[in-house]
Design a protein around this motif. Sequence first.
Motif, PDB file in Angstrom:
ATOM      1  N   GLU B 226     -12.388  61.875 -24.840  1.00  0.00           N
ATOM      2  CA  GLU B 226     -13.603  61.322 -26.349  1.00  0.00           C
ATOM      3  C   GLU B 226     -15.378  61.845 -25.909  1.00  0.00           C
ATOM      4  OE1 GLU B 226     -14.656  56.662 -26.654  1.00  0.00           O
ATOM      5  OE2 GLU B 226     -14.833  57.614 -29.166  1.00  0.00           O
ATOM      6  N   MET B 228     -15.569  64.653 -24.018  1.00  0.00           N
ATOM      7  CA  MET B 228     -15.626  65.642 -24.191  1.00  0.00           C
ATOM      8  C   MET B 228     -16.441  65.719 -25.403  1.00  0.00           C
ATOM      9  SD  MET B 228     -15.141  67.699 -21.527  1.00  0.00           S
ATOM     10  CE  MET B 228     -15.038  69.037 -21.733  1.00  0.00           C
ATOM     11  N   ARG B 229     -15.788  65.547 -26.282  1.00  0.00           N
ATOM     12  CA  ARG B 229     -16.115  65.685 -27.884  1.00  0.00           C
ATOM     13  C   ARG B 229     -17.431  65.520 -27.898  1.00  0.00           C
ATOM     14  NH1 ARG B 229     -14.259  63.162 -31.567  1.00  0.00           N
ATOM     15  NH2 ARG B 229     -12.527  61.980 -30.517  1.00  0.00           N
ATOM     16  N   PHE B 230     -17.883  64.112 -27.688  1.00  0.00           N
ATOM     17  CA  PHE B 230     -19.010  64.197 -27.746  1.00  0.00           C
ATOM     18  C   PHE B 230     -20.670  64.578 -26.450  1.00  0.00           C
ATOM     19  CE2 PHE B 230     -17.757  59.947 -29.538  1.00  0.00           C
ATOM     20  CZ  PHE B 230     -18.954  59.698 -30.395  1.00  0.00           C
ATOM     21  N   SER B 231     -19.251  65.269 -25.365  1.00  0.00           N
ATOM     22  CA  SER B 231     -20.616  66.631 -24.662  1.00  0.00           C
ATOM     23  C   SER B 231     -21.000  67.454 -25.278  1.00  0.00           C
ATOM     24  CB  SER B 231     -19.662  66.251 -23.585  1.00  0.00           C
ATOM     25  OG  SER B 231     -20.276  64.965 -22.621  1.00  0.00           O
ATOM     26  N   GLY B 232     -20.506  67.971 -26.663  1.00  0.00           N
ATOM     27  CA  GLY B 232     -20.512  69.299 -27.858  1.00  0.00           C
ATOM     28  C   GLY B 232     -19.143  69.774 -27.265  1.00  0.00           C
ATOM     29  N   TYR B 233     -17.974  69.674 -26.720  1.00  0.00           N
ATOM     30  CA  TYR B 233     -16.689  70.282 -26.266  1.00  0.00           C
ATOM     31  C   TYR B 233     -15.556  70.041 -27.569  1.00  0.00           C
ATOM     32  CZ  TYR B 233     -17.581  71.834 -21.465  1.00  0.00           C
ATOM     33  OH  TYR B 233     -18.345  72.667 -20.562  1.00  0.00           O
TER      34      TYR B 233
END
Lengths: 233, 347
Positions: B226, B228-233
């Motif tokens: 999660e 990672m997604r919130f870090s733009g990945y």
Amino acid sequence: MTIFEGRGLTVRYGAHVALDGVDIALEPGVVHGVIGPNGAGKSTFIDALSGRKRPSSGTVTFEGVDITRRSVRWRRRKGLSRSFQRTSVFGAMTVGDQLEMVARRNNEEDLGEIVRTLGLEGILDRVCAEIAYGTQRSVDLAIALIGRPKVVLLDEPCAGLVHDESVRMLQHVRDVCKERDVAALLVEHDVEGVFRTCDVITVLDLGKLLATGTPDDVRADENVIRAYLGSAA
Amino acid sequence: MTTTAPTDVVSPSAAAPEASPRGRLKGTLVGLGIAVATLLAGLAVPYVVTDTYRMSLLVEGTLLSLLAIGIGFLARHLGLISLGHGAFFGAAAYGVGIATTNWGWSPTTAVGFGVVVGTGFAVVMGLLVVRSSGFGFLMLTLALSQALYALSVQTSARPLTGAHDGKLLSYDRDMTFLGLAQRDVMNPGLFWPMAWIALTMCATVLWLVGRSRFGTTLEGIRENEERMRFSGYDTFGPRLVAFVLSGAVASLGGALFAINSGYVSPDILGFTRAGDSLIAALVGGFGLLVGPIVGTFLFVYAQANFNFGGNLHLFTGMALILVLVFMPGGITGSLQKLYHRLRRGRR
């Protein structure tokens, strides 16, 4: 000058309305606090704004564009980031590795500055799961600040911190917001900390917006005193 | 094997962190040096082991190791435990069998085709499963690979797969696999270099991928999808790529396995095969690249020596219990821990 706005945000879990038509507007360089008693809908609110939870109705706009249905990944790439109430770091990776990983993705040119501001220089080669909890919270904040986001949504950054750590954390938040001209939303349990740190405060109660204004206005607001602060405040 | 288990099973990168890019480059060069040395040393094996039966066990261990390092790669870098890699191994093996025997392709082309077929299955399965994790992933990969098994033994599939009888490979006498005629290809001493080169090359590639930026991205996804997604990945693409890559390695193992044994049995797609590979990899240890290889050779050895009265699974079961209870991180993981403790003690 509003950069980020939520309008009429409503989140329903079945018959239960966790968030009921709440509005908010964030401006660059302004720390906007959100307080409210347990169950007021603070976490739901930040989830709805950040895209973690799709609102049942209402819209989220960023720089005048409706982004309600955009993915969290898209939002982060455009400059909207958030932190988490439950520390959300990359446990088995070193602090340095994970900050570099996020920096690479978000074109951060001066990672060193973030590391210095949050005092993480000494622990870059430590495995994140093994460092102190308070420091992990700082790593969590650092991850959210990488890449110069324009809007940062912070979900209880002081959760679980002792008083001194909490004061320092809020000071960091305020400094970063002012220095980088970031629009910051600060959801926080520590009411005194919020009054000390924020320029604007929104009070939620039972999923509804109770009041919005400067700390002084909010402190004097009758509804807020009755529902939340009590006469002592 | 719950959703949060991976960090327990897969010991995190506890090895000395290489802070500087220069240290990293040095580490890579040392690793490549070791890989080349291992490859060359391994080529001498047929001159040392002259017994054909022992040699055939070594070839089997090497080919099954390709399957195991594929499984191990996913476990180590994404914390995903797959029971589906037997399907890629098996699909590739059947691909080789069908291409040679039914279509009269040369064995070399057929092996290439087999790898493509196995990898193709990995793409299809990957699209369906990589969004899930933990138990869901385990069950989905199992279900899809068992579906393939069921298809392969259908009576209507008999012309292609031979159904329950399995498929005997046959091709023209003058056709060769990289210069080896069918008789020679089934001679373990002569086939050994191909198996060994394939294993060392694949292991090296997986190792390099693990060390690359892409490897770091996978680690980030394993640790906190999660965030990672919130870090733009993007987290779907990298997982799919890793899944397909590990499936391709397993496919190469299966294609070579079919050529070498000259026969493909439906057992190759069975639940037991998938389970055995997973257990072997787990016993060897997921934390290190060589772990699954060690486990697989141990399994092949046990299969040859302890299989009296059909009690092999009694022994694999005991080995699994011993490892899970007393040696988290598997045999190689425990050795690594011991090594670190000894070094620290000396200091």
